[in-house]
Design an enzyme around this catalytic site. Structure first.
Site, PDB file in Angstrom:
ATOM      1  N   ARG A 239       0.951  -1.203   0.082  1.00 57.61           N
ATOM      2  CA  ARG A 239       0.105   0.116  -0.127  1.00 57.61           C
ATOM      3  C   ARG A 239       0.778   1.364   0.004  1.00 57.61           C
ATOM      4  O   ARG A 239       0.435   2.252  -0.727  1.00 57.61           O
ATOM      5  CB  ARG A 239      -0.958  -0.026   1.142  1.00 57.61           C
ATOM      6  CG  ARG A 239      -2.118  -0.756   0.863  1.00 57.61           C
ATOM      7  CD  ARG A 239      -2.837  -1.183   2.219  1.00 57.61           C
ATOM      8  NE  ARG A 239      -4.282  -1.954   1.920  1.00 57.61           N
ATOM      9  CZ  ARG A 239      -5.123  -2.523   2.759  1.00 57.61           C
ATOM     10  NH1 ARG A 239      -4.854  -2.088   4.127  1.00 57.61           N
ATOM     11  NH2 ARG A 239      -6.286  -2.925   2.035  1.00 57.61           N
TER      12      ARG A 239
ATOM     13  N   TYR B 256      -6.831  -0.410  -6.395  1.00 57.14           N
ATOM     14  CA  TYR B 256      -6.215  -1.702  -6.045  1.00 57.14           C
ATOM     15  C   TYR B 256      -5.425  -1.549  -4.683  1.00 57.14           C
ATOM     16  O   TYR B 256      -5.389  -0.410  -4.378  1.00 57.14           O
ATOM     17  CB  TYR B 256      -5.227  -2.546  -7.109  1.00 57.14           C
ATOM     18  CG  TYR B 256      -4.249  -1.721  -7.819  1.00 57.14           C
ATOM     19  CD1 TYR B 256      -3.493  -0.476  -7.272  1.00 57.14           C
ATOM     20  CD2 TYR B 256      -3.900  -2.049  -9.181  1.00 57.14           C
ATOM     21  CE1 TYR B 256      -2.537  -0.014  -7.847  1.00 57.14           C
ATOM     22  CE2 TYR B 256      -2.879  -1.501  -9.547  1.00 57.14           C
ATOM     23  CZ  TYR B 256      -2.003  -0.496  -9.269  1.00 57.14           C
ATOM     24  OH  TYR B 256      -1.120   0.240  -9.634  1.00 57.14           O
ATOM     25  N   GLU B 257      -5.252  -2.693  -3.988  1.00 58.49           N
ATOM     26  CA  GLU B 257      -4.521  -2.894  -2.696  1.00 58.49           C
ATOM     27  C   GLU B 257      -5.511  -2.283  -1.765  1.00 58.49           C
ATOM     28  O   GLU B 257      -4.840  -1.306  -0.680  1.00 58.49           O
ATOM     29  CB  GLU B 257      -3.224  -2.123  -2.876  1.00 58.49           C
ATOM     30  CG  GLU B 257      -2.243  -2.932  -3.591  1.00 58.49           C
ATOM     31  CD  GLU B 257      -1.799  -4.291  -3.237  1.00 58.49           C
ATOM     32  OE1 GLU B 257      -2.447  -4.677  -1.927  1.00 58.49           O
ATOM     33  OE2 GLU B 257      -1.512  -5.020  -3.892  1.00 58.49           O
ATOM     34  N   GLY B 258      -6.896  -2.397  -2.003  1.00 55.90           N
ATOM     35  CA  GLY B 258      -7.759  -1.622  -1.001  1.00 55.90           C
ATOM     36  C   GLY B 258      -8.106  -0.285  -1.386  1.00 55.90           C
ATOM     37  O   GLY B 258      -7.309   0.494  -1.694  1.00 55.90           O
TER      38      GLY B 258
END
Length: 580
Positions: free
Chosen positions: A302, A438-440
């Protein structure tokens, strides 16, 4: 598309002032991170990125990745550039020395990713995902798994992936259906048969590395429902012998690749495991603890996704500066000489350029402040580690949102030429758009901030951060006030607001928090430059900092009403009324 020039001086300033690399190098673990070494790495990877990765950026966008007979092919030049990346050791910067790494701070590994990503964002997702796989195996793998997989992942000879998302689950990882069945006997006894499908797997299949190590979330028989019943498995593309040699192909394949808005040279794969009932995987860590193990790699991932906001903003800024200085149009308003001038001389274009530059530098300052806290956490400073945890959603969310803002301004500076593909300005905007997803998603990042991170140590971690900003910003009224507002909102969210109210205000609150920290770190840079640091930036840094403090910080302060408005208005209309 203009050539890429690495922003070495601003990076070195951020690494020194915001990450505090000098202090880190005083530790035994990071003693090698002396000034000469740091400068050599930053300058070296910048030159490598400009020479090897940047020339492939445009062709990667135009030709993209292609799936042919189950194999993903990249345009000419990608394989050679990746092999140069491996041979020069850039993948090994922060990895453990016992597995062939250099054992340097995470901060310097992030600089490698920043330079490579600014040169070619899509290509850089390949090593970025491998770094996450290394992190997970290092922390949760068995000694045997580490000795078998780590050396070649660290070198970059093998690459790694993360496999979370499934078609029916989306961001709800607890709804996944992939299964792992224990193998009781035979040559694979003690391992597992993996079966299921995963989507959005970045660099899930390609021909640049000799093996791909997939980290896959799946359920064991009888596992608890939801996220409590998820385990993590290591599934190699090719089976690996005890001596590290490659064997037969595993029962895993790429079904298709997505046709996307941007990052076209990064294959986003649909992966199928166990179509023939012969996909062999190994458990990593404890049963039903897979999500915790996966989060080890997700936290740093992140941060690196937040870095993508910096990367793509830097590339868009450089292109906009070149175009604005080269494009001649109209006389300067009010000038007695009616000779047309470069558009960079017009006030509104100058405003846009300064905004792009200020935002890019502020994102970079926040990025390296975050990495410095992570490195201190690695050294055992629990307070810094906790502060790093609080900063992660800020750099991921605000960094990627701001990356989009900067690339959009870049198109605006190009005018109509920005809206056509030939100039390349549109590619930056298209590439940037995935990073908040992406990645949350950034909504998930903001939710993480208000539901988990605000509560760390009963709110003291966040409160101390804002107190530090207020202390150093006593002579900067707007920044001082913003830090105070953030602290007050945090108290309200912790002590009074309902969960819906917190979540309704989470995104504006996350933005306010990130701008406060970024403004603080820019202020520290300005003071360092005025004290004699980074002489090359003596004229520039005070101006870009002043712009951020006088323009961006007051804008963030205006989000207070949205952060505290609550959720009632959001549900004033039914879903049917909202659609009608």
């Amino acid at each position: 598309m203009t050539p890429f020039t690495p922003p070495t001086q601003d990076q070195l300033l951020a690494i020194k002032v915001n990450a505090g690399i000098g202090e880190l190098s005083q530790s035994e673990r990071f003693a090698a991170a002396e000034p000469d070494m740091v400068e050599a790495i930053v300058e070296g990877v910048g030159a490598f990125a400009a020479g090897e990765f940047a020339p492939l950026n445009r062709i990667g966008d135009l030709e993209g990745a292609k799936l042919e007979n189950g194999v993903v092919r990249l345009p000419d030049g990608f394989e050679a550039a990746y092999q140069q990346y491996v041979e020069q050791g850039w993948n090994a910067i922060a990895s453990p020395e016992e597995f062939g790494g250099q054992g340097l701070p995470f901060t310097l590994a992030c600089n490698v990713i920043e330079n490579l990503g600014a040169a070619n964002m899509a290509f850089t997702l390949l090593p970025m995902l491998s770094v996450g796989a290394i992190e997970a195996i290092e922390h949760h793998g068995s000694d045997a798994q580490k000795s078998k997989y780590m050396p070649k992942l660290v070198s970059g000879e093998w690459s790694g992936t993360m496999n979370l998302t499934e078609p029916q689950a989306g961001s709800d990882v607890g709804a996944l259906r992939a299964t792992a069945t224990p193998i009781e006997d035979g040559e694979h006894a003690g391992k597992y048969l993996i079966q299921g499908q995963k989507i959005y797997i970045t660099w899930g299949e390609h021909d640049l590395s000799k093996n791909i190590v997939h980290l896959v979330l799946a359920r064991l028989p009888g596992a608890p429902e939801g996220s409590r019943g998820i385990s993590l498995f290591l599934v190699p593309k090719y089976h690996v012998g005890e001596d590290g040699s490659l064997g037969a192909r595993n029962d895993v394949r790429c079904v298709s690749i997505e046709h996307k808005l941007g990052i076209n040279a990064s294959p986003t794969c649909v992966m199928s495991y166990g179509d023939n009932g012969q996909c062999i995987g190994e458990l990593i860590g404890a049963e039903n603890r897979g999500l915790a193990a996966m989060f080890t790699m997700m936290n740093n991932a992140r941060i690196n996704v937040g870095s993508q906001g910096v990367q793509i903003a830097e590339r868009a800024l450089q292109q906009a500066l070149y175009y604005a200085s080269d494009r001649v149009q109209s006389a300067r308003a009010g000038a007695p000489d009616r000779t047309p001038v470069a558009i960079s001389e017009h006030p509104d274009v100058r405003r846009m350029l300064l905004r792009m530059k200020s935002l890019t530098e502020a994102m970079r300052a926040l990025l390296y402040y975050t990495t410095g806290q992570v490195d201190r956490g690695t050294l055992g400073d629990t307070a810094a580690g906790a502060r790093g945890d609080v900063l992660v959603p800020m750099i991921k969310a605000w960094g990627t949102d701001t990356g989009i803002d900067v690339t959009s301004i870049g198109i605006q500076i190009h005018g109509g030429m920005g809206f056509v593909e030939e100039t390349g300005a549109a590619q930056h905007y298209r590439d940037a758009r995935i990073a908040p997803i992406y990645e949350g998603t950034n909504g998930i990042q903001a939710a993480d901030l208000v539901t988990r991170k605000l509560g760390l140590e009963n709110g003291e971690v966040y409160a101390a951060l804002m107190a530090d900003i207020a202390r150093d910003a006593a002579e900067e009224p707007a920044l001082f006030a913003l830090a105070g507002d953030c602290a007050a909102i945090a108290t309200w969210m912790r002590d009074q607001a309902s969960l819906d109210d917190k979540l309704a205000g989470s995104v504006p609150f996350c933005t306010m928090s990130a701008v406060a920290v970024a403004g603080w770190q820019m202020l520290l840079q300005k003071r360092a430059v005025e004290a004699g640091e980074a002489a090359a930036l003596a004229a520039v840094k005070p101006v870009t900092t002043r712009y951020f403090l006088d323009h961006v910080v007051p804008e963030a302060a205006g989000l207070k009403a949205a952060a505290t408005a609550g959720s009632a208005l959001l549900y004033e209309l039914t879903a049917e009324q909202l659609a009608g």
